[in-house]
Scaffold this motif. Structure first.
Motif, PDB file in Angstrom:
ATOM      1  N   CYS A  21      42.462  16.809  16.618  1.00  0.00           N
ATOM      2  CA  CYS A  21      41.825  15.377  16.718  1.00  0.00           C
ATOM      3  C   CYS A  21      40.450  15.528  17.577  1.00  0.00           C
ATOM      4  N   ARG A  52      40.808   6.920  20.582  1.00  0.00           N
ATOM      5  CA  ARG A  52      39.909   6.525  19.445  1.00  0.00           C
ATOM      6  C   ARG A  52      39.134   5.335  19.745  1.00  0.00           C
ATOM      7  N   SER A  76      45.607  11.428  14.271  1.00  0.00           N
ATOM      8  CA  SER A  76      46.315  10.133  13.626  1.00  0.00           C
ATOM      9  C   SER A  76      45.421   9.061  13.969  1.00  0.00           C
ATOM     10  N   PRO A  77      45.238   8.020  13.129  1.00  0.00           N
ATOM     11  CA  PRO A  77      44.350   6.786  13.100  1.00  0.00           C
ATOM     12  C   PRO A  77      45.000   6.065  14.446  1.00  0.00           C
ATOM     13  N   ASP A  94      35.644   2.718  15.798  1.00  0.00           N
ATOM     14  CA  ASP A  94      36.187   3.628  14.800  1.00  0.00           C
ATOM     15  C   ASP A  94      37.387   3.132  14.262  1.00  0.00           C
ATOM     16  N   GLN A  95      38.301   2.080  14.645  1.00  0.00           N
ATOM     17  CA  GLN A  95      39.442   1.891  14.173  1.00  0.00           C
ATOM     18  C   GLN A  95      39.207   1.106  12.909  1.00  0.00           C
ATOM     19  N   HIS A  96      40.062   1.413  11.979  1.00  0.00           N
ATOM     20  CA  HIS A  96      40.342   0.886  10.811  1.00  0.00           C
ATOM     21  C   HIS A  96      41.511  -0.119  10.545  1.00  0.00           C
TER      22      HIS A  96
END
Length: 385
Positions: A357, A378, A372-373, A382-384
């Motif tokens: 990661c 994170r 992992s998203p 950059d989060q979706h």
């Protein structure tokens, strides 16, 4: 008539435009079936070549590779909206009816083409991407189901285990009635807790597979079950393992639910006491301090005590909101629809890191095995969604 003349006559026959009169038999729609599987079943039932049906759904010259009969366990047929309309006319089905049954005909899955177009594409080899072979006891033999990210599941009848690995296979679990009983317990668990129950079974199944790979925990029992399933030239022990460990996974999920209840009631809940309880239930002392405790400790790192009362009007909602964020609510109900928060990949070494990661360097519990998203480090941008 010579052989060459016969071939020419056949070519002329198959070159004629296909009409709905050429498809007098309507095969039953199977919920979740792949498009290629439905087309193959329709063609076979009506005694025509699958390539001829594909050609009827395509505008213009069909590529030679596409004209070949699709292999539903290896390939999927993708259609444009106009091709779906043509299919609906040929099989005398409503378009919405086809879309509800076949996930590949969902608007998000269709080809972005102005006219009628068909493409045959290979399924990815990634775990959970390949289709599941349908149970011939419950559905039609030869049908294949979209996996939707799920690698395996017991059939609803409790006598077959479906798996999409290795291009898809079925296991006859009739010799092991405890698998059918485990399925009943799994359903009851889900009925009581909602999707949270299924998520806990997914977690427990990951743990029991870890134990199987590590040759820990009920090794003799699991080997006996494998022998009863007839492992040999066609069925390998690693292929049978997801079904073989299932009864213990359902039992472990019930113990995991006890921990969830304890940590919700008290922030001082003792993880060691819970491990001791699991060890006692399964008569495995090593669960407390031995190597057998390792996957459970990973799980405990993610399911930490949360004293705040979870939100939700119904019990099943509150129960779901008690889970850590690595669980994602499944779109459908049923066994093995929910994902696990434990992300190691069965079939790879337990120490295998497929990719590091970039945010946490594989240090966060979420990203020990695969990025992992949900990585807590994170950045928000950059989060979706």
């Amino acid at each position: 008539m010579t052989q060459g003349t016969k071939g020419a006559a056949k070519a002329r026959t198959t070159s004629k435009p296909l009409k709905k009169a050429d498809l007098p038999i309507r095969v039953p729609l199977i919920h979740g079936e792949t498009t290629a599987s439905y087309l193959a079943r329709t063609a076979a039932a009506n005694g025509i070549e699958a390539g001829q049906l594909l050609k009827a759904l395509h505008q213009g010259r069909l590529p030679r590779a596409t004209f070949a009969p699709p292999r539903p366990n290896l390939e999927e047929a993708r259609l444009s909206p106009e091709a779906v309309a043509r299919l609906a006319v040929l099989v005398e089905r409503d378009e919405d009816q086809l879309r509800r049954a076949l996930p590949g005909l969902h608007p998000s899955k269709l080809l972005a083409a102005a006219g009628a177009e068909v493409r045959v594409t290979a399924w990815s080899d990634e775990p959970g991407e390949g289709p599941l072979k349908a149970c011939p006891l419950c559905l039609e033999d030869g049908a294949w189901l979209v996996a939707s990210g799920h690698r395996w599941r017991p059939c609803a009848c409790g006598r077959r285990w479906q798996c999409g690995d290795d291009h898809g296979y079925l296991i006859d679990t009739t010799p092991l009635p405890e698998i059918g009983r485990a399925l009943q317990q799994h359903r009851a668990f889900d009925h009581r807790l909602g999707p949270a129950g299924d998520a806990l079974v997914a977690d427990a199944h990951q743990v029991t597979l870890w134990w199987w790979v590590s040759k820990q925990f009920a090794r003799d029992l699991w080997r006996q079950r494998e022998d009863e399933l007839g492992v040999g030239p066609r069925l390998r022990r690693r292929q049978a393992a997801p079904a073989v460990v299932y009864p213990e996974a359902v039992r472990l999920a019930a113990a995991m639910n006890d921990w969830e209840t304890s940590r919700a009631a008290s922030p001082d809940a003792s993880a060691r006491d819970w491990l001791a309880d699991v060890a006692d239930r399964f008569k495995q002392p090593g669960v407390v301090d031995g190597r057998e405790s390792q996957p459970l400790r990973y799980w405990l790192d993610l399911h930490t005590p949360q004293p705040a009362r979870p939100a939700g009007r119904r019990m099943t909602e509150r129960r779901w909101n008690l889970l850590p964020g690595l669980h994602h609510r499944p779109a459908e109900h049923g066994p093995f629809q929910a994902n696990s928060c434990l992300r190691w990949v069965y079939g790879l070494p337990l120490t295998s890191v497929t990719e590091v990661c970039p945010y946490c360097g594989a240090n966060a519990p979420t990203c020990r095995w695969v990025p992992s998203p949900d990585c807590p480090e994170r950045p928000a941008e950059d989060q979706h969604p």
